[in-house]
Scaffold this motif. Structure first.
Motif, PDB file in Angstrom:
ATOM      1  N   HIS A 147       0.822  -1.212   0.000  1.00 55.07           N
ATOM      2  CA  HIS A 147       0.000   0.000   0.000  1.00 55.07           C
ATOM      3  C   HIS A 147       0.856   1.262   0.000  1.00 55.07           C
ATOM      4  N   ASP A 159       6.372   1.821   6.505  1.00 55.60           N
ATOM      5  CA  ASP A 159       5.083   1.146   6.280  1.00 55.60           C
ATOM      6  C   ASP A 159       4.234   2.022   5.375  1.00 55.60           C
ATOM      7  N   GLU A 198      -4.979   2.084   2.725  1.00 50.81           N
ATOM      8  CA  GLU A 198      -4.992   0.854   3.527  1.00 50.81           C
ATOM      9  C   GLU A 198      -5.174   1.172   4.998  1.00 50.81           C
ATOM     10  N   GLU A 199      -4.543   2.256   5.431  1.00 48.59           N
ATOM     11  CA  GLU A 199      -4.460   2.547   6.871  1.00 48.59           C
ATOM     12  C   GLU A 199      -5.796   2.960   7.485  1.00 48.59           C
ATOM     13  N   TYR A 221       6.608   0.885  15.047  1.00 44.58           N
ATOM     14  CA  TYR A 221       5.401   0.728  14.212  1.00 44.58           C
ATOM     15  C   TYR A 221       4.487   1.956  14.311  1.00 44.58           C
ATOM     16  N   HIS A 222       4.126   2.483  13.156  1.00 47.90           N
ATOM     17  CA  HIS A 222       3.283   3.691  13.058  1.00 47.90           C
ATOM     18  C   HIS A 222       3.876   4.853  13.868  1.00 47.90           C
TER      19      HIS A 222
HETATM   20 ZN   LIG Z   1       0.350   0.471   8.743  1.00 47.96          ZN
END
Ligand SMILES: [Zn+2]
Length: 312
Positions: free
Chosen positions: A66, A121, A153-154, A255-256
């Protein structure tokens, strides 16, 4: 593909600002990087997902990544787009890019084997597909494969769901989601690409996971095999619409953009994991074996024991 060539794909992609629904810069950069590859056709679907068709036939495998990353919508109303704990959303400085914003963090920074970015990501997943397609073209691969770059996507797999419902992708193709995924035990950053057997929500196709193990062993690719329940990936979305789905990923730190001690900072990955996953994807596409032949080979190996231990 050597490390320098990989970074020439990765760096300009990471420098593109992005957020859910605001993927234009990323899409244009991917189109730029994929233009001129012989045998490759680009298509933008009705929702703005980008599809790269390589080869003449229906692809057996469709690799999906994505183009967005959690960020801010600034107009007409300001809201955060993506999954980040509420108490952290306002902790980072916001850099504005017209209608949207991202946390003001470096787009690309190397430190030894670690690559830091505001948005690994899933721009790293997009880079893996580009590197795979370029490698296949350079090595004269004669078969067919597709790469898909989705939107939003998120905020709930919006691009992927539109694409699955449109039936644009062949119904008998195996969808392989490529992600950077929150590093969680037993997965270890730096220990190689990960065969992702499932995610927070679903379990993926077992035969395809077995097949990936066979390919990795045959090609002597170091790998890990883990659930990676830190988040839900697009394999879950495609699976809900009847596609055989599987996933591969590499471990992601912060992450994020959330650090273990509750700050907003760059995400990071290991470059060895990245090299490994590119090679792994190429090997999966290039092998003659399939999920069915891998299953058959495993059954034969197990059945060989029946004669050794007769039950009378
Ligand atoms: Zn993500």
């Amino acid at each position: 593909m050597n490390r320098d060539d990989i970074l020439k794909i990765v760096q300009p992609l990471l420098e593109c600002p992005t957020a859910p629904m605001f993927e234009t810069a990323v899409s244009e950069e991917i189109q730029r990087q994929l233009s001129g590859i012989e045998g490759l056709k680009l298509q933008v679907d009705a929702s703005g997902n980008l599809i790269a068709w390589f080869g003449r036939d229906r692809p057996k495998y469709v690799f999906v990544a994505h183009m967005d990353h959690p960020g801010w919508q600034l107009h007409p109303n300001r809201r955060f787009l993506g999954t980040v704990p509420l108490n952290l959303q306002d902790k980072g400085q916001v850099q504005e890019f017209g209608e949207f914003g991202m946390w003001d963090l470096p787009a690309f920074r190397l430190d030894g084997d670690r690559l830091y970015s505001r948005a690994c990501d899933d721009l790293i997943g997009c880079a893996i597909i580009i590197a795979m397609l370029r490698t296949l073209a350079q090595t004269g691969f004669g078969g067919s494969v597709a790469g898909v770059f989705t939107r939003a996507e998120e905020v709930g797999f919006i691009g992927a769901i539109h694409l699955a419902r449109s039936k644009l992708l062949p119904s008998d193709a195996t969808i392989i989601s490529l992600e950077t995924s929150k590093e969680m035990p037993p997965a270890k950053m730096g220990a190689g690409p990960i065969i992702r057997v499932g995610d927070l929500t679903s379990i993926f196709d077992p035969q395809t996971a077995d097949f990936f193990v066979e390919v990795a062993k045959n090609e002597k690719i170091g790998f890990q095999r883990c659930l990676m329940p830190g988040g839900t990936c697009e394999a879950t979305a495609f699976q809900l619409y009847g596609y055989r789905s599987a996933a591969l990923c590499i471990a992601l730190g912060n992450y994020h953009n959330c650090t273990p001690d509750g700050r907003i900072d760059s995400e990071f990955i290991d470059l060895g994991d990245l090299d490994g996953l590119i090679g792994f994807c190429v090997a999966i596409v290039a092998t003659e074996a399939t999920a069915e032949t891998a299953r058959e080979a495993l059954r034969k190996r197990l059945e060989a024991r029946l004669e050794e231990f007769p039950l009378r």
